[in-house]
Scaffold this motif. Sequence first.
Motif, PDB file in Angstrom:
ATOM      1  N   SER A 162       0.845  -1.183   0.000  1.00 54.68           N
ATOM      2  CA  SER A 162       0.000   0.000   0.000  1.00 54.68           C
ATOM      3  C   SER A 162       0.880   1.233   0.000  1.00 54.68           C
ATOM      4  O   SER A 162       2.042   1.198   0.400  1.00 54.68           O
ATOM      5  N   ALA A 163       0.310   2.354  -0.434  1.00 57.56           N
ATOM      6  CA  ALA A 163       1.071   3.598  -0.438  1.00 57.56           C
ATOM      7  C   ALA A 163       1.465   3.974   0.981  1.00 57.56           C
ATOM      8  O   ALA A 163       2.573   4.452   1.227  1.00 57.56           O
ATOM      9  N   PHE A 164       0.547   3.767   1.931  1.00 62.16           N
ATOM     10  CA  PHE A 164       0.821   4.064   3.329  1.00 62.16           C
ATOM     11  C   PHE A 164       0.291   2.919   4.187  1.00 62.16           C
ATOM     12  O   PHE A 164      -0.921   2.767   4.339  1.00 62.16           O
ATOM     13  N   THR A 165       1.190   2.113   4.721  1.00 61.56           N
ATOM     14  CA  THR A 165       0.777   1.059   5.635  1.00 61.56           C
ATOM     15  C   THR A 165       0.467   1.686   7.000  1.00 61.56           C
ATOM     16  O   THR A 165       0.921   2.793   7.291  1.00 61.56           O
ATOM     17  N   PRO A 166      -0.311   0.997   7.856  1.00 60.18           N
ATOM     18  CA  PRO A 166      -0.824   1.637   9.082  1.00 60.18           C
ATOM     19  C   PRO A 166       0.234   2.243  10.001  1.00 60.18           C
ATOM     20  O   PRO A 166       0.125   3.411  10.398  1.00 60.18           O
ATOM     21  N   ALA A 167       1.254   1.472  10.375  1.00 60.90           N
ATOM     22  CA  ALA A 167       2.262   1.991  11.305  1.00 60.90           C
ATOM     23  C   ALA A 167       3.035   3.147  10.688  1.00 60.90           C
ATOM     24  O   ALA A 167       3.268   4.178  11.341  1.00 60.90           O
ATOM     25  N   LEU A 180       3.137   6.952  12.119  1.00 61.77           N
ATOM     26  CA  LEU A 180       4.431   7.531  12.469  1.00 61.77           C
ATOM     27  C   LEU A 180       4.678   8.830  11.713  1.00 61.77           C
ATOM     28  O   LEU A 180       5.198   9.810  12.280  1.00 61.77           O
ATOM     29  N   LEU A 181       4.326   8.865  10.443  1.00 68.60           N
ATOM     30  CA  LEU A 181       4.481  10.083   9.657  1.00 68.60           C
ATOM     31  C   LEU A 181       3.634  11.218  10.230  1.00 68.60           C
ATOM     32  O   LEU A 181       4.099  12.357  10.354  1.00 68.60           O
ATOM     33  N   ILE A 182       2.401  10.911  10.592  1.00 73.56           N
ATOM     34  CA  ILE A 182       1.504  11.936  11.133  1.00 73.56           C
ATOM     35  C   ILE A 182       2.018  12.467  12.467  1.00 73.56           C
ATOM     36  O   ILE A 182       2.099  13.688  12.679  1.00 73.56           O
ATOM     37  N   ILE A 183       2.390  11.562  13.371  1.00 69.71           N
ATOM     38  CA  ILE A 183       2.853  11.984  14.696  1.00 69.71           C
ATOM     39  C   ILE A 183       4.145  12.788  14.591  1.00 69.71           C
ATOM     40  O   ILE A 183       4.305  13.819  15.248  1.00 69.71           O
ATOM     41  N   ASN A 184       5.066  12.334  13.748  1.00 70.96           N
ATOM     42  CA  ASN A 184       6.317  13.081  13.568  1.00 70.96           C
ATOM     43  C   ASN A 184       6.058  14.454  12.967  1.00 70.96           C
ATOM     44  O   ASN A 184       6.685  15.440  13.369  1.00 70.96           O
ATOM     45  N   GLY A 185       5.133  14.524  12.012  1.00 69.29           N
ATOM     46  CA  GLY A 185       4.814  15.807  11.400  1.00 69.29           C
ATOM     47  C   GLY A 185       4.207  16.777  12.391  1.00 69.29           C
ATOM     48  O   GLY A 185       4.590  17.957  12.447  1.00 69.29           O
ATOM     49  N   LEU A 186       3.271  16.307  13.187  1.00 67.28           N
ATOM     50  CA  LEU A 186       2.631  17.166  14.183  1.00 67.28           C
ATOM     51  C   LEU A 186       3.628  17.607  15.254  1.00 67.28           C
ATOM     52  O   LEU A 186       3.617  18.772  15.692  1.00 67.28           O
ATOM     53  N   ASN A 194      14.403  11.595   7.039  1.00 63.70           N
ATOM     54  CA  ASN A 194      14.007  10.490   7.908  1.00 63.70           C
ATOM     55  C   ASN A 194      12.634   9.943   7.524  1.00 63.70           C
ATOM     56  O   ASN A 194      12.434   8.729   7.426  1.00 63.70           O
ATOM     57  N   MET A 195      11.678  10.828   7.326  1.00 59.98           N
ATOM     58  CA  MET A 195      10.318  10.388   7.026  1.00 59.98           C
ATOM     59  C   MET A 195      10.216   9.826   5.612  1.00 59.98           C
ATOM     60  O   MET A 195       9.463   8.875   5.363  1.00 59.98           O
ATOM     61  N   PHE A 196      10.985  10.368   4.689  1.00 59.03           N
ATOM     62  CA  PHE A 196      10.982   9.841   3.325  1.00 59.03           C
ATOM     63  C   PHE A 196      11.515   8.408   3.320  1.00 59.03           C
ATOM     64  O   PHE A 196      10.935   7.510   2.697  1.00 59.03           O
ATOM     65  N   ALA A 197      12.616   8.186   4.043  1.00 62.32           N
ATOM     66  CA  ALA A 197      13.188   6.833   4.121  1.00 62.32           C
ATOM     67  C   ALA A 197      12.230   5.886   4.841  1.00 62.32           C
ATOM     68  O   ALA A 197      12.065   4.729   4.435  1.00 62.32           O
ATOM     69  N   LEU A 198      11.606   6.371   5.911  1.00 60.21           N
ATOM     70  CA  LEU A 198      10.639   5.543   6.636  1.00 60.21           C
ATOM     71  C   LEU A 198       9.501   5.121   5.720  1.00 60.21           C
ATOM     72  O   LEU A 198       9.064   3.967   5.741  1.00 60.21           O
ATOM     73  N   TRP A 199       9.020   6.042   4.918  1.00 59.54           N
ATOM     74  CA  TRP A 199       7.910   5.750   4.002  1.00 59.54           C
ATOM     75  C   TRP A 199       8.349   4.790   2.890  1.00 59.54           C
ATOM     76  O   TRP A 199       7.710   3.757   2.659  1.00 59.54           O
ATOM     77  N   ALA A 259       7.303  -1.345   2.517  1.00 64.76           N
ATOM     78  CA  ALA A 259       7.600  -2.689   1.998  1.00 64.76           C
ATOM     79  C   ALA A 259       7.798  -3.673   3.138  1.00 64.76           C
ATOM     80  O   ALA A 259       7.324  -4.817   3.084  1.00 64.76           O
ATOM     81  N   ILE A 260       8.490  -3.237   4.188  1.00 68.51           N
ATOM     82  CA  ILE A 260       8.766  -4.134   5.313  1.00 68.51           C
ATOM     83  C   ILE A 260       7.503  -4.424   6.107  1.00 68.51           C
ATOM     84  O   ILE A 260       7.231  -5.576   6.468  1.00 68.51           O
ATOM     85  N   GLU A 261       6.722  -3.383   6.401  1.00 69.66           N
ATOM     86  CA  GLU A 261       5.494  -3.588   7.173  1.00 69.66           C
ATOM     87  C   GLU A 261       4.524  -4.495   6.426  1.00 69.66           C
ATOM     88  O   GLU A 261       3.796  -5.291   7.047  1.00 69.66           O
ATOM     89  N   SER A 262       4.514  -4.420   5.113  1.00 74.36           N
ATOM     90  CA  SER A 262       3.627  -5.263   4.316  1.00 74.36           C
ATOM     91  C   SER A 262       3.967  -6.741   4.448  1.00 74.36           C
ATOM     92  O   SER A 262       3.105  -7.606   4.307  1.00 74.36           O
TER      93      SER A 262
END
Length: 197
Positions: free
Chosen positions: A7-12, A16-22, A71-76, A81-84
């Motif tokens: 998926s484009a954005f897996t749940p975790a 994480l992206l949202i919390i880090n952004g906020l 950091n967030m780009f690499a995480l995404w 792929a890993i979370e999937s």
Amino acid sequence: MNYYQTSAFTPAVKHLLIINGLTFLALNTPALQNLLFFNFALFPIESGMFRPWQLITYMFLHGGMFHIFFNMFALWIFGTAIESVWGTKTFALYYFAAGVGAAIIHMITTGSPVIGASGGVFAILLAFGLMFPNRRIYMLLIPVGIPAKYFVIIYGVFELMMGISNLQTGIAHFAHLGGMIVGFVLIRIWKLPTDLE
């Protein structure tokens, strides 16, 4: 499971992206800067400012736009792929355990405060290199893709050299390297799937 479709954005990763952004927005609000930094950045024990929760909260604070973006780009890119493959629970446990391990290694080797998700992100990078060793990673200004397994090795050696030589002050090289080391240990102990290509 098809390991090449994610998926484009897996749940975790999404959360994480949202919390880090906020948190980044809050940290750049003058009224909150000191409160957030001095309570939630990771401080050395000898400073008298260390609190146990900082082993996790430091991962949500970033010092600037480039810091959080990469950091967030690499995480995404790598994390989805890993979370999937691993699933959300295993992925999240791995990410935070590696981040805590990276924090401890940083505290042992360096006597300075640290912020950023890099410890967890470098563990994700290592996992990606082990899971998809032949998938090519493209970098700016380099027209030829580098297989993930070689990219991880080069990056790990670079972080070790920079950490030992201390040429780049202000960058937590041993936290980065610590994340990779702890990530590797966790993959072996938990017997997580690797080398899917």
